[in-house]
Design a protein around this motif. Structure first.
Motif, PDB file in Angstrom:
ATOM      1  N   UNK A 106      18.926 -45.538  26.898  1.00  0.00           N
ATOM      2  CA  UNK A 106      18.610 -44.394  26.038  1.00  0.00           C
ATOM      3  C   UNK A 106      17.477 -44.730  25.079  1.00  0.00           C
ATOM      4  N   UNK A 107      17.401 -45.989  24.622  1.00  0.00           N
ATOM      5  CA  UNK A 107      16.334 -46.389  23.708  1.00  0.00           C
ATOM      6  C   UNK A 107      14.979 -46.292  24.392  1.00  0.00           C
ATOM      7  N   UNK A 108      14.915 -46.713  25.673  1.00  0.00           N
ATOM      8  CA  UNK A 108      13.662 -46.629  26.414  1.00  0.00           C
ATOM      9  C   UNK A 108      13.257 -45.172  26.614  1.00  0.00           C
ATOM     10  N   UNK A 109      14.211 -44.319  26.903  1.00  0.00           N
ATOM     11  CA  UNK A 109      13.930 -42.893  27.074  1.00  0.00           C
ATOM     12  C   UNK A 109      13.393 -42.309  25.778  1.00  0.00           C
ATOM     13  N   UNK A 110      13.978 -42.695  24.659  1.00  0.00           N
ATOM     14  CA  UNK A 110      13.523 -42.210  23.353  1.00  0.00           C
ATOM     15  C   UNK A 110      12.108 -42.688  23.053  1.00  0.00           C
ATOM     16  N   UNK A 111      11.812 -43.949  23.397  1.00  0.00           N
ATOM     17  CA  UNK A 111      10.460 -44.477  23.166  1.00  0.00           C
ATOM     18  C   UNK A 111       9.429 -43.704  23.994  1.00  0.00           C
ATOM     19  N   UNK A 112       9.768 -43.381  25.237  1.00  0.00           N
ATOM     20  CA  UNK A 112       8.861 -42.610  26.085  1.00  0.00           C
ATOM     21  C   UNK A 112       8.650 -41.225  25.483  1.00  0.00           C
ATOM     22  N   UNK A 113       9.731 -40.601  24.991  1.00  0.00           N
ATOM     23  CA  UNK A 113       9.617 -39.277  24.372  1.00  0.00           C
ATOM     24  C   UNK A 113       8.704 -39.334  23.147  1.00  0.00           C
ATOM     25  N   UNK A 114       8.822 -40.390  22.334  1.00  0.00           N
ATOM     26  CA  UNK A 114       7.969 -40.524  21.151  1.00  0.00           C
ATOM     27  C   UNK A 114       6.507 -40.700  21.546  1.00  0.00           C
ATOM     28  N   UNK A 115       6.239 -41.460  22.611  1.00  0.00           N
ATOM     29  CA  UNK A 115       4.864 -41.634  23.078  1.00  0.00           C
ATOM     30  C   UNK A 115       4.276 -40.326  23.573  1.00  0.00           C
ATOM     31  N   UNK A 116       5.083 -39.533  24.262  1.00  0.00           N
ATOM     32  CA  UNK A 116       4.606 -38.237  24.755  1.00  0.00           C
ATOM     33  C   UNK A 116       4.319 -37.304  23.579  1.00  0.00           C
ATOM     34  N   UNK A 117       5.213 -37.284  22.589  1.00  0.00           N
ATOM     35  CA  UNK A 117       4.994 -36.455  21.391  1.00  0.00           C
ATOM     36  C   UNK A 117       3.691 -36.876  20.713  1.00  0.00           C
ATOM     37  N   UNK A 118       3.477 -38.186  20.558  1.00  0.00           N
ATOM     38  CA  UNK A 118       2.254 -38.673  19.934  1.00  0.00           C
ATOM     39  C   UNK A 118       1.022 -38.231  20.715  1.00  0.00           C
ATOM     40  N   UNK A 119       1.045 -38.415  22.038  1.00  0.00           N
ATOM     41  CA  UNK A 119      -0.108 -38.056  22.869  1.00  0.00           C
ATOM     42  C   UNK A 119      -0.406 -36.561  22.781  1.00  0.00           C
ATOM     43  N   UNK A 120       0.625 -35.727  22.787  1.00  0.00           N
ATOM     44  CA  UNK A 120       0.406 -34.288  22.702  1.00  0.00           C
ATOM     45  C   UNK A 120      -0.090 -33.871  21.314  1.00  0.00           C
ATOM     46  N   UNK A 121       0.401 -34.524  20.282  1.00  0.00           N
ATOM     47  CA  UNK A 121      -0.091 -34.220  18.926  1.00  0.00           C
ATOM     48  C   UNK A 121      -1.564 -34.609  18.806  1.00  0.00           C
ATOM     49  N   UNK A 122      -1.963 -35.728  19.431  1.00  0.00           N
ATOM     50  CA  UNK A 122      -3.375 -36.134  19.434  1.00  0.00           C
ATOM     51  C   UNK A 122      -4.208 -35.084  20.163  1.00  0.00           C
ATOM     52  N   UNK A 123      -3.699 -34.575  21.277  1.00  0.00           N
ATOM     53  CA  UNK A 123      -4.464 -33.582  22.034  1.00  0.00           C
ATOM     54  C   UNK A 123      -4.620 -32.272  21.259  1.00  0.00           C
ATOM     55  N   UNK A 124      -3.660 -31.968  20.386  1.00  0.00           N
ATOM     56  CA  UNK A 124      -3.735 -30.730  19.614  1.00  0.00           C
ATOM     57  C   UNK A 124      -4.552 -30.910  18.337  1.00  0.00           C
ATOM     58  N   UNK A 125      -4.329 -32.011  17.596  1.00  0.00           N
ATOM     59  CA  UNK A 125      -4.929 -32.170  16.274  1.00  0.00           C
ATOM     60  C   UNK A 125      -6.043 -33.212  16.195  1.00  0.00           C
ATOM     61  N   UNK A 126      -6.201 -34.030  17.208  1.00  0.00           N
ATOM     62  CA  UNK A 126      -7.280 -35.017  17.210  1.00  0.00           C
ATOM     63  C   UNK A 126      -6.917 -36.304  16.505  1.00  0.00           C
ATOM     64  N   UNK A 127      -7.142 -36.367  15.211  1.00  0.00           N
ATOM     65  CA  UNK A 127      -6.957 -37.599  14.442  1.00  0.00           C
ATOM     66  C   UNK A 127      -5.490 -37.758  14.024  1.00  0.00           C
ATOM     67  N   UNK A 128      -4.736 -38.510  14.821  1.00  0.00           N
ATOM     68  CA  UNK A 128      -3.322 -38.762  14.549  1.00  0.00           C
ATOM     69  C   UNK A 128      -3.101 -40.265  14.616  1.00  0.00           C
TER      70      UNK A 128
END
Length: 184
Positions: A106-128
């Motif tokens: 579950x920890x690995x799944x959560x880490x992957x989810x956090x990376x995806x959230x980060x990548x999508x926030x970068x794609x929306x807002x740029x400087x993250x």
């Protein structure tokens, strides 16, 4: 006619059929548990009186690891339980065909989810940027916002940017994390 009225108005009676099926499987029981939790909302783990690992899917189908070479499914026959058991059998047989695979924790799944959230926030807002303890620092046109990646709380003096970040985060969370069926 209701099943309980069948005896009253006819000479017929009702019966419950309990089905039991042995499915060849020699892998880890944890893989079955992981796969079932990906498909079904309600998968409960337990051990029976003989200390045999057991899974119960939607309080209908019981899966037991009775041997190193097979698992046993048991259910009381009705249309829904039959469908659930059919899908469980298909899933177990596919696991056997695919070969052994590692089960992500579950920890690995959560880490992957956090990376995806980060990548999508970068794609929306740029400087993250990622700060300590899961906080994302988002800079847009000189305004700085702090987004808690776990709770979704946003600290920002610009109210419009704060709402944009909250909305984007909520939508990303909806795409990244599954919606529990009990919430509907």
């Amino acid at each position: 006619m209701a099943p309980e009225d069948l005896r009253v108005h006819t000479q017929l009676s009702t019966a419950n059929i309990t089905q039991r099926l042995a499915v060849p499987y020699s892998g880890s029981f944890e893989v079955i548990k992981y796969r079932l939790r990906q498909i079904y909302e309600s998968v409960e783990s337990s051990t029976d009186e003989a200390n045999v690992p057991t899974l119960i899917v939607h309080e209908r189908v019981t899966i037991r690891l009775d041997s190193e070479s097979y698992v046993t499914l048991q259910w009381s026959s009705d249309p829904i339980s039959d469908m659930v058991s059919d899908s469980v059998v298909a899933m177990i047989l596919n696991i056997g065909r695919e070969g052994p695979k590692a089960v992500p924790m579950e920890e690995e799944t959560e880490m992957v989810a956090q990376k995806v959230v980060f990548a999508l926030m970068v794609s929306v807002f740029g400087d993250v940027k990622v700060a300590e303890e899961g906080v994302l620092v988002i800079t847009v046109d000189g305004d700085i916002a702090y987004l808690d990646g776990r709770s979704g709380d946003v600290e920002c003096p610009n109210a419009a940017l704060k709402e944009r970040i909250k909305t984007a985060f909520r939508r990303i969370q909806g795409a990244v994390r599954p919606i529990p069926l009990s919430a509907s």
